[in-house]
Design a protein around this motif. Structure first.
Motif, PDB file in Angstrom:
ATOM      1  N   SER A 117    -144.100 -52.426  12.435  1.00  0.00           N
ATOM      2  CA  SER A 117    -145.278 -53.070  13.024  1.00  0.00           C
ATOM      3  C   SER A 117    -146.496 -52.150  13.029  1.00  0.00           C
ATOM      4  O   SER A 117    -147.625 -52.627  13.153  1.00  0.00           O
ATOM      5  CB  SER A 117    -144.977 -53.555  14.445  1.00  0.00           C
ATOM      6  N   MET A 118    -146.289 -50.849  12.866  1.00  0.00           N
ATOM      7  CA  MET A 118    -147.395 -49.894  12.832  1.00  0.00           C
ATOM      8  C   MET A 118    -147.871 -49.587  11.412  1.00  0.00           C
ATOM      9  O   MET A 118    -148.881 -48.928  11.231  1.00  0.00           O
ATOM     10  CB  MET A 118    -146.994 -48.599  13.547  1.00  0.00           C
ATOM     11  N   MET A 119    -147.163 -50.088  10.407  1.00  0.00           N
ATOM     12  CA  MET A 119    -147.524 -49.819   9.015  1.00  0.00           C
ATOM     13  C   MET A 119    -148.487 -50.880   8.495  1.00  0.00           C
ATOM     14  O   MET A 119    -148.489 -52.002   8.969  1.00  0.00           O
ATOM     15  CB  MET A 119    -146.277 -49.834   8.134  1.00  0.00           C
ATOM     16  N   THR A 120    -149.259 -50.496   7.490  1.00  0.00           N
ATOM     17  CA  THR A 120    -150.102 -51.447   6.769  1.00  0.00           C
ATOM     18  C   THR A 120    -150.162 -51.022   5.306  1.00  0.00           C
ATOM     19  O   THR A 120    -149.796 -49.892   4.956  1.00  0.00           O
ATOM     20  CB  THR A 120    -151.546 -51.480   7.328  1.00  0.00           C
ATOM     21  N   GLY A 121    -150.637 -51.929   4.480  1.00  0.00           N
ATOM     22  CA  GLY A 121    -150.868 -51.621   3.072  1.00  0.00           C
ATOM     23  C   GLY A 121    -149.590 -51.357   2.300  1.00  0.00           C
ATOM     24  O   GLY A 121    -148.524 -51.864   2.647  1.00  0.00           O
ATOM     25  N   ARG A 125    -143.570 -51.255   1.067  1.00  0.00           N
ATOM     26  CA  ARG A 125    -142.322 -50.542   0.733  1.00  0.00           C
ATOM     27  C   ARG A 125    -141.296 -50.666   1.847  1.00  0.00           C
ATOM     28  O   ARG A 125    -140.123 -50.937   1.601  1.00  0.00           O
ATOM     29  CB  ARG A 125    -142.622 -49.068   0.434  1.00  0.00           C
ATOM     30  N   MET A 126    -141.757 -50.462   3.087  1.00  0.00           N
ATOM     31  CA  MET A 126    -140.825 -50.533   4.214  1.00  0.00           C
ATOM     32  C   MET A 126    -140.297 -51.961   4.376  1.00  0.00           C
ATOM     33  O   MET A 126    -139.092 -52.162   4.592  1.00  0.00           O
ATOM     34  CB  MET A 126    -141.502 -50.057   5.501  1.00  0.00           C
ATOM     35  N   PHE A 127    -141.171 -52.953   4.269  1.00  0.00           N
ATOM     36  CA  PHE A 127    -140.756 -54.346   4.395  1.00  0.00           C
ATOM     37  C   PHE A 127    -139.685 -54.677   3.357  1.00  0.00           C
ATOM     38  O   PHE A 127    -138.644 -55.240   3.686  1.00  0.00           O
ATOM     39  CB  PHE A 127    -141.968 -55.279   4.231  1.00  0.00           C
ATOM     40  N   LEU A 128    -139.956 -54.344   2.113  1.00  0.00           N
ATOM     41  CA  LEU A 128    -139.009 -54.672   1.044  1.00  0.00           C
ATOM     42  C   LEU A 128    -137.676 -53.951   1.236  1.00  0.00           C
ATOM     43  O   LEU A 128    -136.612 -54.555   1.099  1.00  0.00           O
ATOM     44  CB  LEU A 128    -139.615 -54.336  -0.318  1.00  0.00           C
ATOM     45  N   THR A 129    -137.731 -52.669   1.577  1.00  0.00           N
ATOM     46  CA  THR A 129    -136.505 -51.887   1.773  1.00  0.00           C
ATOM     47  C   THR A 129    -135.680 -52.455   2.928  1.00  0.00           C
ATOM     48  O   THR A 129    -134.465 -52.642   2.802  1.00  0.00           O
ATOM     49  CB  THR A 129    -136.853 -50.412   2.032  1.00  0.00           C
ATOM     50  N   THR A 132    -150.113 -60.160   8.050  1.00  0.00           N
ATOM     51  CA  THR A 132    -151.329 -59.398   8.359  1.00  0.00           C
ATOM     52  C   THR A 132    -151.275 -57.943   7.907  1.00  0.00           C
ATOM     53  O   THR A 132    -152.298 -57.281   7.897  1.00  0.00           O
ATOM     54  CB  THR A 132    -151.611 -59.428   9.874  1.00  0.00           C
ATOM     55  N   ARG A 133    -150.102 -57.445   7.514  1.00  0.00           N
ATOM     56  CA  ARG A 133    -149.982 -56.026   7.194  1.00  0.00           C
ATOM     57  C   ARG A 133    -149.713 -55.724   5.723  1.00  0.00           C
ATOM     58  O   ARG A 133    -149.972 -54.620   5.260  1.00  0.00           O
ATOM     59  CB  ARG A 133    -148.888 -55.406   8.061  1.00  0.00           C
ATOM     60  N   ALA A 134    -149.168 -56.694   5.006  1.00  0.00           N
ATOM     61  CA  ALA A 134    -148.831 -56.457   3.597  1.00  0.00           C
ATOM     62  C   ALA A 134    -150.094 -56.357   2.755  1.00  0.00           C
ATOM     63  O   ALA A 134    -151.107 -57.005   3.028  1.00  0.00           O
ATOM     64  CB  ALA A 134    -147.931 -57.568   3.070  1.00  0.00           C
TER      65      ALA A 134
END
Length: 198
Positions: free
Chosen positions: A135-139, A144-148, A47-49
């Motif tokens: 969980s507070m990030m989107t887009g 970037r945070m997910f991949l890192t 839902t956030r990526a």
């Protein structure tokens, strides 16, 4: 197959008491927790990526790791072992962000620590703070945070897999560890390439 006195009988899966060792138990218990956190991270991506390749990768991670959890939990049940490792005085359940671990929080997790290398922690696990931030990030910021974070997470899984390959006794666990090492190394390369395009 011989079994130790009082250990019960072996199960249909063929896991008795002499075909595994403590390294196998530790690998399965820790990798279950590790995989559960990766699935929580993958669920966030749904839902956030922003990038469809990140969403596809997250789905791939979920599809690969969910059946591995089931397999490892089966081994532990057959070995009469809990699926979660015993807690130590300092605790070691950080990084689940309250998802799926029933309150196994850590009093010792360093905020923002992304490596999970403190005593009593599992290599590559994210802290509760990291999970909350994600969980507070989107887009694109989420991407970037997910991949890192997932690169770090996978590197931790590879470290655990190498330990199982080196120290384990149970052939199916060693085979799974080899598979994790290969598949997650390939996913790290994919994630590193994606990071250069986000």
């Amino acid at each position: 197959m011989l079994t130790a006195c009082g250990s019960g009988e072996s199960t249909a899966s063929g896991t008795g008491t002499t075909d595994h060792n403590n390294a196998d138990i530790t690998f399965a218990q820790n990798m279950i927790r590790h995989h559960r956190q990766a699935i929580v991270m993958a669920d966030l991506a749904e839902t956030r990526a922003h990038n469809p390749e990140v969403k596809n990768l997250a789905q791939q991670i979920r599809r690969a790791q969910t059946p591995e959890i089931t397999t490892m939990a089966g081994w532990l049940t057959a070995w009469n072992q809990p699926t979660a490792p015993p807690t130590t005085a300092g605790g070691s359940g950080h990084g689940m962000g309250g998802h799926g671990m029933g309150g196994h929080g850590s009093a010792t997790a360093m905020p923002g620590a992304m490596t999970g290398t403190m005593p009593g922690t599992i290599a590559g696990m994210m802290s509760d703070d990291d999970m909350t931030k994600m969980s507070m990030m989107t887009g694109p910021s989420f991407d970037r945070m997910f991949l890192t974070m997932m690169i770090t997470h996978h590197q931790g899984a590879i470290t655990m897999a190498r330990a199982e390959i080196r120290d384990g006794r149970y052939a199916p666990a060693k085979k799974l560890a080899e598979s994790i090492q290969v598949s997650q190394s390939a996913e790290i390369t994919t994630m590193q390439n994606l990071l250069t395009r986000i």
